[in-house]
Design an enzyme around this catalytic site. Structure first.
Site, PDB file in Angstrom:
ATOM      1  N   ARG A  42     -13.230   1.173 -20.844  1.00 34.33           N
ATOM      2  CA  ARG A  42     -12.438  -0.064 -20.840  1.00 34.33           C
ATOM      3  C   ARG A  42     -12.370  -0.671 -22.242  1.00 34.33           C
ATOM      4  O   ARG A  42     -13.360  -0.698 -22.960  1.00 34.33           O
ATOM      5  CB  ARG A  42     -13.085  -1.059 -19.869  1.00 34.33           C
ATOM      6  CG  ARG A  42     -12.369  -2.396 -19.816  1.00 34.33           C
ATOM      7  CD  ARG A  42     -12.742  -3.173 -18.598  1.00 34.33           C
ATOM      8  NE  ARG A  42     -14.085  -3.707 -18.619  1.00 34.33           N
ATOM      9  CZ  ARG A  42     -14.566  -4.517 -17.683  1.00 34.33           C
ATOM     10  NH1 ARG A  42     -13.820  -4.859 -16.650  1.00 34.33           N
ATOM     11  NH2 ARG A  42     -15.794  -4.974 -17.759  1.00 34.33           N
ATOM     12  N   ARG A  82     -25.517  -3.303 -13.615  1.00 35.66           N
ATOM     13  CA  ARG A  82     -24.559  -4.292 -13.088  1.00 35.66           C
ATOM     14  C   ARG A  82     -24.071  -3.887 -11.695  1.00 35.66           C
ATOM     15  O   ARG A  82     -23.878  -4.735 -10.833  1.00 35.66           O
ATOM     16  CB  ARG A  82     -23.383  -4.448 -14.060  1.00 35.66           C
ATOM     17  CG  ARG A  82     -23.789  -5.214 -15.335  1.00 35.66           C
ATOM     18  CD  ARG A  82     -22.834  -4.981 -16.483  1.00 35.66           C
ATOM     19  NE  ARG A  82     -21.486  -5.409 -16.204  1.00 35.66           N
ATOM     20  CZ  ARG A  82     -20.407  -4.890 -16.801  1.00 35.66           C
ATOM     21  NH1 ARG A  82     -20.537  -3.926 -17.686  1.00 35.66           N
ATOM     22  NH2 ARG A  82     -19.220  -5.340 -16.509  1.00 35.66           N
ATOM     23  N   LYS A 135     -10.450  -7.136 -11.008  1.00 41.83           N
ATOM     24  CA  LYS A 135     -10.260  -8.572 -10.777  1.00 41.83           C
ATOM     25  C   LYS A 135      -9.543  -9.249 -11.947  1.00 41.83           C
ATOM     26  O   LYS A 135      -8.639 -10.039 -11.765  1.00 41.83           O
ATOM     27  CB  LYS A 135     -11.610  -9.276 -10.558  1.00 41.83           C
ATOM     28  CG  LYS A 135     -12.440  -8.704  -9.421  1.00 41.83           C
ATOM     29  CD  LYS A 135     -13.724  -9.494  -9.206  1.00 41.83           C
ATOM     30  CE  LYS A 135     -14.667  -9.525 -10.390  1.00 41.83           C
ATOM     31  NZ  LYS A 135     -15.267  -8.236 -10.755  1.00 41.83           N
ATOM     32  N   ARG A 169     -21.589 -14.968  -7.484  1.00 38.90           N
ATOM     33  CA  ARG A 169     -22.205 -13.640  -7.557  1.00 38.90           C
ATOM     34  C   ARG A 169     -23.325 -13.485  -6.525  1.00 38.90           C
ATOM     35  O   ARG A 169     -23.873 -12.417  -6.372  1.00 38.90           O
ATOM     36  CB  ARG A 169     -22.840 -13.431  -8.938  1.00 38.90           C
ATOM     37  CG  ARG A 169     -21.866 -13.138 -10.090  1.00 38.90           C
ATOM     38  CD  ARG A 169     -21.407 -11.706 -10.074  1.00 38.90           C
ATOM     39  NE  ARG A 169     -21.397 -10.979 -11.309  1.00 38.90           N
ATOM     40  CZ  ARG A 169     -20.495 -11.050 -12.269  1.00 38.90           C
ATOM     41  NH1 ARG A 169     -19.521 -11.916 -12.222  1.00 38.90           N
ATOM     42  NH2 ARG A 169     -20.562 -10.239 -13.305  1.00 38.90           N
ATOM     43  N   ARG A 227     -16.625  -4.042 -24.708  1.00 39.91           N
ATOM     44  CA  ARG A 227     -17.744  -4.924 -24.351  1.00 39.91           C
ATOM     45  C   ARG A 227     -19.074  -4.212 -24.504  1.00 39.91           C
ATOM     46  O   ARG A 227     -19.221  -3.067 -24.087  1.00 39.91           O
ATOM     47  CB  ARG A 227     -17.574  -5.406 -22.906  1.00 39.91           C
ATOM     48  CG  ARG A 227     -16.641  -6.574 -22.792  1.00 39.91           C
ATOM     49  CD  ARG A 227     -16.355  -6.926 -21.369  1.00 39.91           C
ATOM     50  NE  ARG A 227     -17.550  -7.019 -20.534  1.00 39.91           N
ATOM     51  CZ  ARG A 227     -17.533  -7.454 -19.286  1.00 39.91           C
ATOM     52  NH1 ARG A 227     -16.396  -7.828 -18.743  1.00 39.91           N
ATOM     53  NH2 ARG A 227     -18.641  -7.524 -18.578  1.00 39.91           N
TER      54      ARG A 227
HETATM   55  P1  AMP Z   1     -18.378 -10.090 -15.974  1.00 38.90           P
HETATM   56  O1  AMP Z   1     -17.501 -10.283 -17.165  1.00 38.90           O
HETATM   57  O2  AMP Z   1     -17.887 -10.861 -14.773  1.00 38.90           O
HETATM   58  O3  AMP Z   1     -18.602  -8.627 -15.660  1.00 38.90           O
HETATM   59  O4  AMP Z   1     -19.815 -10.712 -16.322  1.00 38.90           O
HETATM   60  C1  AMP Z   1     -20.570 -10.208 -17.389  1.00 38.90           C
HETATM   61  C2  AMP Z   1     -21.989 -10.716 -17.302  1.00 38.90           C
HETATM   62  O5  AMP Z   1     -21.992 -12.155 -17.362  1.00 38.90           O
HETATM   63  C3  AMP Z   1     -22.736 -10.388 -16.016  1.00 38.90           C
HETATM   64  O6  AMP Z   1     -23.304  -9.082 -16.045  1.00 38.90           O
HETATM   65  C4  AMP Z   1     -23.791 -11.494 -15.988  1.00 38.90           C
HETATM   66  O7  AMP Z   1     -24.829 -11.221 -16.910  1.00 38.90           O
HETATM   67  C5  AMP Z   1     -23.011 -12.697 -16.530  1.00 38.90           C
HETATM   68  N1  AMP Z   1     -22.348 -13.459 -15.448  1.00 38.90           N
HETATM   69  C6  AMP Z   1     -21.014 -13.596 -15.240  1.00 38.90           C
HETATM   70  N2  AMP Z   1     -20.770 -14.348 -14.164  1.00 38.90           N
HETATM   71  C7  AMP Z   1     -21.976 -14.692 -13.657  1.00 38.90           C
HETATM   72  C8  AMP Z   1     -22.395 -15.442 -12.537  1.00 38.90           C
HETATM   73  N3  AMP Z   1     -21.516 -15.987 -11.679  1.00 38.90           N
HETATM   74  N4  AMP Z   1     -23.725 -15.608 -12.344  1.00 38.90           N
HETATM   75  C9  AMP Z   1     -24.628 -15.068 -13.169  1.00 38.90           C
HETATM   76  N5  AMP Z   1     -24.305 -14.314 -14.239  1.00 38.90           N
HETATM   77  C10 AMP Z   1     -22.983 -14.123 -14.494  1.00 38.90           C
END
Ligand code: AMP
Length: 210
Positions: A124, A169, A15, A87, A158
């Protein structure tokens, strides 16, 4: 004006890479809730301190807290790309009610075999300067640890891109996020893209569907 876009896909489905490309070609504002939250953590803000342990465990942060952060960063006059939000179905409803209202939008689902994602995520690396994403096994930079796009030295890994947290996740994605597809399918705005294709072909598929 182009429709706003919602990108839904498991972690590592590509994404962020596509969002960067869409911004460059079409001038979208890219809103990655993960990036916004990581920025809060890096700045050691009150919100950052509150969410750090939840993110480190690969769980979802509180819906209203993420919504607040998103609202504060949305481009009210232009078209936005929502990457990582919603989410779950509650977040999808909040997005419709509180941000998108009657704005025209399309949802792209990045469909991919979950078994390939562990490799993608654990290897990554990201350029902290321009956001370009690499994979040191599958798509390494030309010069080790150096960004091809902007020359920055020092790609970051990360802390939640490790096997244990990635599994959590992916689990959260299957349980909370995949059911969202139904919500958007019923609204008639869901488009599926084959996220196992190469970056350029995925981009073409999205660009022709906007
Ligand atoms: P991402 O970078 O999108 O993989 O997000 C990393 C982490 O941020 C996730 O594993 C969640 O802990 C938190 N996070 C990101 N977006 C959301 C969301 N829309 N709702 C809740 N937690 C989020």
């Amino acid at each position: 004006m182009k429709p706003s876009l919602i990108l839904i896909g498991a972690p590592g489905s590509g994404k962020g890479t596509q969002a960067t490309r869409l911004v460059k070609e079409f001038g979208y504002k890219h809103l990655s809730t993960g990036d916004l939250l990581r920025k809060e953590i890096a700045e050691k803000s009150v919100l950052g301190l509150e969410v750090k342990s939840v993110m480190d465990a690969g769980k979802l942060v509180d819906d209203n807290l993420v919504l607040r952060l998103l609202k504060a960063n949305t481009d009210k006059k232009g078209a936005n790309i929502f990457d990582g939000f919603p989410r779950n179905t509650n977040q999808a409803k909040l997005l419709d009610q509180e941000i998108l209202n009657d704005v025209n939008y399309k949802v792209f689902y990045f469909d991919i075999e979950k078994s390939v994602l562990l490799d993608r995520l654990c290897f990554r690396r990201t350029c902290p300067a321009c956001g370009k994403i690499y994979n040191i096994k599958l798509m390494p930079p030309l010069k080790e640890n150096t960004c091809d796009a902007c020359g920055h030295i020092g790609l970051t890994h990360r802390s939640d891109d490790n096997e244990k947290v990635v599994n959590e996740r992916l689990d959260v994605f299957l349980k909370s996020t995949e059911p969202l597809l139904d919500y958007y399918q019923k609204k008639g705005c869901l488009y599926k893209v084959d996220a196992s294709l190469d970056v350029e072909d995925i981009f073409k598929a999205i660009a022709s569907g906007i």
